[in-house]
Design a protein around this motif. Sequence first.
Motif, PDB file in Angstrom:
ATOM      1  N   ALA A 190       0.820  -1.214   0.000  1.00 15.84           N
ATOM      2  CA  ALA A 190       0.000   0.000   0.000  1.00 15.84           C
ATOM      3  C   ALA A 190       0.852   1.261   0.000  1.00 15.84           C
ATOM      4  CB  ALA A 190      -0.934  -0.016   1.208  1.00 15.84           C
ATOM      5  N   GLU A 191       2.054   1.188   0.579  1.00 14.41           N
ATOM      6  CA  GLU A 191       2.942   2.360   0.559  1.00 14.41           C
ATOM      7  C   GLU A 191       3.301   2.731  -0.876  1.00 14.41           C
ATOM      8  OE1 GLU A 191       7.474   3.713   1.911  1.00 14.41           O
ATOM      9  OE2 GLU A 191       6.743   1.676   2.331  1.00 14.41           O
ATOM     10  N   LEU A 192       3.633   1.728  -1.681  1.00 18.67           N
ATOM     11  CA  LEU A 192       3.944   1.991  -3.088  1.00 18.67           C
ATOM     12  C   LEU A 192       2.718   2.499  -3.833  1.00 18.67           C
ATOM     13  CD1 LEU A 192       5.748   1.914  -5.575  1.00 18.67           C
ATOM     14  CD2 LEU A 192       5.176  -0.504  -5.840  1.00 18.67           C
ATOM     15  N   ALA A 193       1.538   1.952  -3.509  1.00 15.57           N
ATOM     16  CA  ALA A 193       0.314   2.402  -4.180  1.00 15.57           C
ATOM     17  C   ALA A 193       0.083   3.888  -3.946  1.00 15.57           C
ATOM     18  CB  ALA A 193      -0.882   1.593  -3.687  1.00 15.57           C
ATOM     19  N   GLN A 194       0.352   4.374  -2.748  1.00 16.57           N
ATOM     20  CA  GLN A 194       0.205   5.800  -2.459  1.00 16.57           C
ATOM     21  C   GLN A 194       1.188   6.628  -3.284  1.00 16.57           C
ATOM     22  OE1 GLN A 194      -1.984   7.598  -0.469  1.00 16.57           O
ATOM     23  NE2 GLN A 194      -3.125   5.684  -0.355  1.00 16.57           N
ATOM     24  N   VAL A 195       2.411   6.158  -3.363  1.00 19.59           N
ATOM     25  CA  VAL A 195       3.415   6.859  -4.166  1.00 19.59           C
ATOM     26  C   VAL A 195       3.035   6.811  -5.646  1.00 19.59           C
ATOM     27  CG1 VAL A 195       5.844   6.863  -4.877  1.00 19.59           C
ATOM     28  CG2 VAL A 195       5.252   6.413  -2.485  1.00 19.59           C
ATOM     29  N   PHE A 196       2.595   5.657  -6.096  1.00 20.15           N
ATOM     30  CA  PHE A 196       2.249   5.441  -7.500  1.00 20.15           C
ATOM     31  C   PHE A 196       1.155   6.402  -7.940  1.00 20.15           C
ATOM     32  CE2 PHE A 196       0.530   3.283 -11.186  1.00 20.15           C
ATOM     33  CZ  PHE A 196       1.604   2.598 -11.740  1.00 20.15           C
ATOM     34  N   THR A 197       0.087   6.489  -7.153  1.00 18.78           N
ATOM     35  CA  THR A 197      -1.057   7.317  -7.550  1.00 18.78           C
ATOM     36  C   THR A 197      -0.789   8.806  -7.382  1.00 18.78           C
ATOM     37  OG1 THR A 197      -2.032   7.005  -5.343  1.00 18.78           O
ATOM     38  CG2 THR A 197      -2.733   5.511  -7.092  1.00 18.78           C
ATOM     39  N   SER A 198       0.334   9.164  -6.760  1.00 19.88           N
ATOM     40  CA  SER A 198       0.686  10.578  -6.592  1.00 19.88           C
ATOM     41  C   SER A 198       1.641  11.074  -7.667  1.00 19.88           C
ATOM     42  CB  SER A 198       1.321  10.790  -5.207  1.00 19.88           C
ATOM     43  OG  SER A 198       0.427  10.442  -4.175  1.00 19.88           O
ATOM     44  N   GLN A 199       1.987  10.204  -8.624  1.00 21.23           N
ATOM     45  CA  GLN A 199       2.947  10.578  -9.661  1.00 21.23           C
ATOM     46  C   GLN A 199       2.264  11.350 -10.797  1.00 21.23           C
ATOM     47  OE1 GLN A 199       6.325  10.074  -9.230  1.00 21.23           O
ATOM     48  NE2 GLN A 199       5.490   9.474  -7.231  1.00 21.23           N
ATOM     49  N   PRO A 200       3.019  12.174 -11.513  1.00 25.19           N
ATOM     50  CA  PRO A 200       2.447  12.959 -12.620  1.00 25.19           C
ATOM     51  C   PRO A 200       2.345  12.159 -13.916  1.00 25.19           C
ATOM     52  CG  PRO A 200       4.737  13.563 -12.330  1.00 25.19           C
ATOM     53  CD  PRO A 200       4.416  12.586 -11.214  1.00 25.19           C
ATOM     54  N   PHE A 201       1.615  11.043 -13.870  1.00 26.74           N
ATOM     55  CA  PHE A 201       1.344  10.290 -15.095  1.00 26.74           C
ATOM     56  C   PHE A 201       0.550  11.156 -16.070  1.00 26.74           C
ATOM     57  CE2 PHE A 201       1.913   6.645 -12.155  1.00 26.74           C
ATOM     58  CZ  PHE A 201       2.772   5.862 -12.910  1.00 26.74           C
ATOM     59  N   ASP A 202       0.550  10.750 -17.322  1.00 25.42           N
ATOM     60  CA  ASP A 202      -0.285  11.416 -18.314  1.00 25.42           C
ATOM     61  C   ASP A 202      -1.700  10.849 -18.321  1.00 25.42           C
ATOM     62  OD1 ASP A 202       1.748  13.219 -19.513  1.00 25.42           O
ATOM     63  OD2 ASP A 202       2.716  11.307 -19.969  1.00 25.42           O
ATOM     64  N   HIS A 203      -1.878   9.694 -17.690  1.00 25.08           N
ATOM     65  CA  HIS A 203      -3.192   9.091 -17.465  1.00 25.08           C
ATOM     66  C   HIS A 203      -2.981   7.982 -16.445  1.00 25.08           C
ATOM     67  CE1 HIS A 203      -7.389   8.622 -19.152  1.00 25.08           C
ATOM     68  NE2 HIS A 203      -7.322   7.581 -18.335  1.00 25.08           N
ATOM     69  N   LEU A 204      -4.004   7.692 -15.658  1.00 26.45           N
ATOM     70  CA  LEU A 204      -3.901   6.663 -14.628  1.00 26.45           C
ATOM     71  C   LEU A 204      -5.137   5.778 -14.693  1.00 26.45           C
ATOM     72  CD1 LEU A 204      -2.291   5.596 -12.161  1.00 26.45           C
ATOM     73  CD2 LEU A 204      -3.598   7.194 -10.738  1.00 26.45           C
ATOM     74  N   VAL A 205      -4.914   4.460 -14.680  1.00 27.44           N
ATOM     75  CA  VAL A 205      -5.998   3.475 -14.690  1.00 27.44           C
ATOM     76  C   VAL A 205      -5.978   2.740 -13.356  1.00 27.44           C
ATOM     77  CG1 VAL A 205      -7.007   1.482 -15.862  1.00 27.44           C
ATOM     78  CG2 VAL A 205      -5.671   3.152 -17.168  1.00 27.44           C
ATOM     79  N   PHE A 206      -7.133   2.673 -12.717  1.00 28.31           N
ATOM     80  CA  PHE A 206      -7.236   1.939 -11.451  1.00 28.31           C
ATOM     81  C   PHE A 206      -8.426   1.006 -11.511  1.00 28.31           C
ATOM     82  CE2 PHE A 206      -9.419   1.560  -7.336  1.00 28.31           C
ATOM     83  CZ  PHE A 206      -8.446   0.905  -6.602  1.00 28.31           C
ATOM     84  N   THR A 207      -8.216  -0.259 -11.151  1.00 28.60           N
ATOM     85  CA  THR A 207      -9.300  -1.217 -10.993  1.00 28.60           C
ATOM     86  C   THR A 207      -9.321  -1.648  -9.536  1.00 28.60           C
ATOM     87  OG1 THR A 207      -9.001  -2.016 -13.260  1.00 28.60           O
ATOM     88  CG2 THR A 207     -10.263  -3.406 -11.765  1.00 28.60           C
ATOM     89  N   GLY A 208     -10.478  -1.509  -8.893  1.00 28.18           N
ATOM     90  CA  GLY A 208     -10.572  -1.872  -7.486  1.00 28.18           C
ATOM     91  C   GLY A 208     -11.858  -1.364  -6.872  1.00 28.18           C
ATOM     92  N   SER A 209     -11.814  -1.118  -5.575  1.00 29.06           N
ATOM     93  CA  SER A 209     -13.019  -0.744  -4.846  1.00 29.06           C
ATOM     94  C   SER A 209     -13.281   0.752  -4.935  1.00 29.06           C
ATOM     95  CB  SER A 209     -12.882  -1.142  -3.370  1.00 29.06           C
ATOM     96  OG  SER A 209     -11.949  -0.303  -2.705  1.00 29.06           O
ATOM     97  N   THR A 210     -14.530   1.111  -4.706  1.00 29.51           N
ATOM     98  CA  THR A 210     -14.916   2.521  -4.726  1.00 29.51           C
ATOM     99  C   THR A 210     -14.217   3.279  -3.602  1.00 29.51           C
ATOM    100  OG1 THR A 210     -17.061   1.936  -5.671  1.00 29.51           O
ATOM    101  CG2 THR A 210     -16.886   4.092  -4.623  1.00 29.51           C
ATOM    102  N   ALA A 211     -14.076   2.645  -2.432  1.00 29.16           N
ATOM    103  CA  ALA A 211     -13.434   3.315  -1.301  1.00 29.16           C
ATOM    104  C   ALA A 211     -11.990   3.671  -1.619  1.00 29.16           C
ATOM    105  CB  ALA A 211     -13.506   2.420  -0.057  1.00 29.16           C
ATOM    106  N   VAL A 212     -11.241   2.732  -2.187  1.00 30.62           N
ATOM    107  CA  VAL A 212      -9.844   3.009  -2.535  1.00 30.62           C
ATOM    108  C   VAL A 212      -9.776   4.009  -3.683  1.00 30.62           C
ATOM    109  CG1 VAL A 212      -7.675   1.982  -3.346  1.00 30.62           C
ATOM    110  CG2 VAL A 212      -9.094   0.757  -1.687  1.00 30.62           C
ATOM    111  N   ALA A 213     -10.750   3.963  -4.590  1.00 34.62           N
ATOM    112  CA  ALA A 213     -10.757   4.891  -5.728  1.00 34.62           C
ATOM    113  C   ALA A 213     -10.818   6.343  -5.264  1.00 34.62           C
ATOM    114  CB  ALA A 213     -11.934   4.588  -6.649  1.00 34.62           C
ATOM    115  N   ARG A 214     -11.487   6.598  -4.160  1.00 36.03           N
ATOM    116  CA  ARG A 214     -11.538   7.969  -3.648  1.00 36.03           C
ATOM    117  C   ARG A 214     -10.146   8.450  -3.255  1.00 36.03           C
ATOM    118  NH1 ARG A 214     -16.566   5.880  -1.468  1.00 36.03           N
ATOM    119  NH2 ARG A 214     -18.314   6.978  -2.478  1.00 36.03           N
TER     120      ARG A 214
END
Length: 478
Positions: A180-204
Amino acid sequence: MTCTQITPEQLPQVLQAQKAAFVAHGPVTAQQRRERLQRVIELLVRYQQPLVDAMDADFGGRPQGFSLMNDVIGSLASLKYARDHLEHWMQDEPREVFSPYDQLGAKAWVMHQPKGSVGIIGTWNAPLFTLLSPLACVLAAGNRAILKPSEVVPRTAAVVAQAFAELFDPLEVAVVNGDAELAQVFTSQPFDHLVFTGSTAVARSVMRNAALNLVPLTLELGGKSPVIISRTADLAKAAFSIAAAKANNGGQICINPDVVYVPQGLLDDFLGALRTAYGELFSRIEDNPDVVAVINARHLQRVEGYVQDARDRGARIESYPQPLAVDEQQRRRPLQVVVNPPRDSQILHEEIFGPALVVLPYAQLDEALADIHSRERPLALYYFGQNEEEQRYVLQHTHSGGVTINDVMMHAALHDAPFGGIGASGMGHYHGREGFLEFSHMRTVFKAPAHDPRREWGLLPPYGEHFLPTMQSMVTAD
């Protein structure tokens, strides 16, 4: 820099290097896109056995044939469809030019430009498909990618990383593994687009992090996908389709049926048909290698907790093909059917994502629709019935990501149609041309004519006496 040993601290370096390589490379030809897709196809063919072995071990029991069908062959189908159609998708689209510039030789078109580097976060229930199906559209659109497999399936994630390290330069496609630590870092990066598959709670949380860099998102989530059984339905066919869906991956699928609405007079007939259909698929659960286990003890306790909560509140519980004591080591479970639980039961408000199902009787169709509308919009909705007018009424009076009629989950297998959610069940799409467009920047281009008539027409300063009356004369309602 290798893609198998990237720490959270190294991830920004990987992304920046990939972005720089994207800019330096310039336009990505159709041939180059096909070649990248073909390498992913060959990766799956080469690594199919290690991948299915890893998924079986991660689940604690998942038939290898099912893993091939669901994750390997499913991903191959997405990749091959994109490979075979991308050249047509890439073509510039001519657009109509406004008058009078259309008469003066102006041109306009929309070009489909790659966005750059796309981050893809997969999930554990379909650990290959949720990475590689969106990757097919990402690569078809000419992008590069960084994949993050789910940490819930560490063996599968390790094989994915090894496979891509062998066949891809990380500047094209990289894989990072971590918790989960990496997931937080991953989703905070300046990607040009981000795809996430998972729960609504984590999606927020993903959305909050992505907002820091204004990263556009594709979210594939879930929700409580309902099934409406009409009085005109073939009850045996409906029961079989639902049983087959609940048997699929142990019910651990984002578009799996959660709540079934049955006409009051048909409730017992439907339950009998469901018991028969499920028993034909699984004559026993214990030690049955065809049954997909619940992924881990935490998710087993979650699903069992929903069922026990309903039981404690007085709900009727049926187990197909027969009841079985909970075993946190084996984790293979019968289908537990919760019949008409009280409205405050947890199982009516939480996505089940496992081998359980709610069945609710209804007197009038609008009662079922009102109950569906009382929850967030689901990823899928299913209708069984032969009345075309009622079918149209259901389609026009509900919202969901997608719909299958007289079966379940089939719409998600369409390659030439978008797959995605609405509201709390997600945003954006992949699959087919819509997936290509999702990961492309649609760039409008206007090419001016040689002659600019605005000055001679009095449309530029200094304005003459006729300018205002001319503008006023053009404000019309026709």
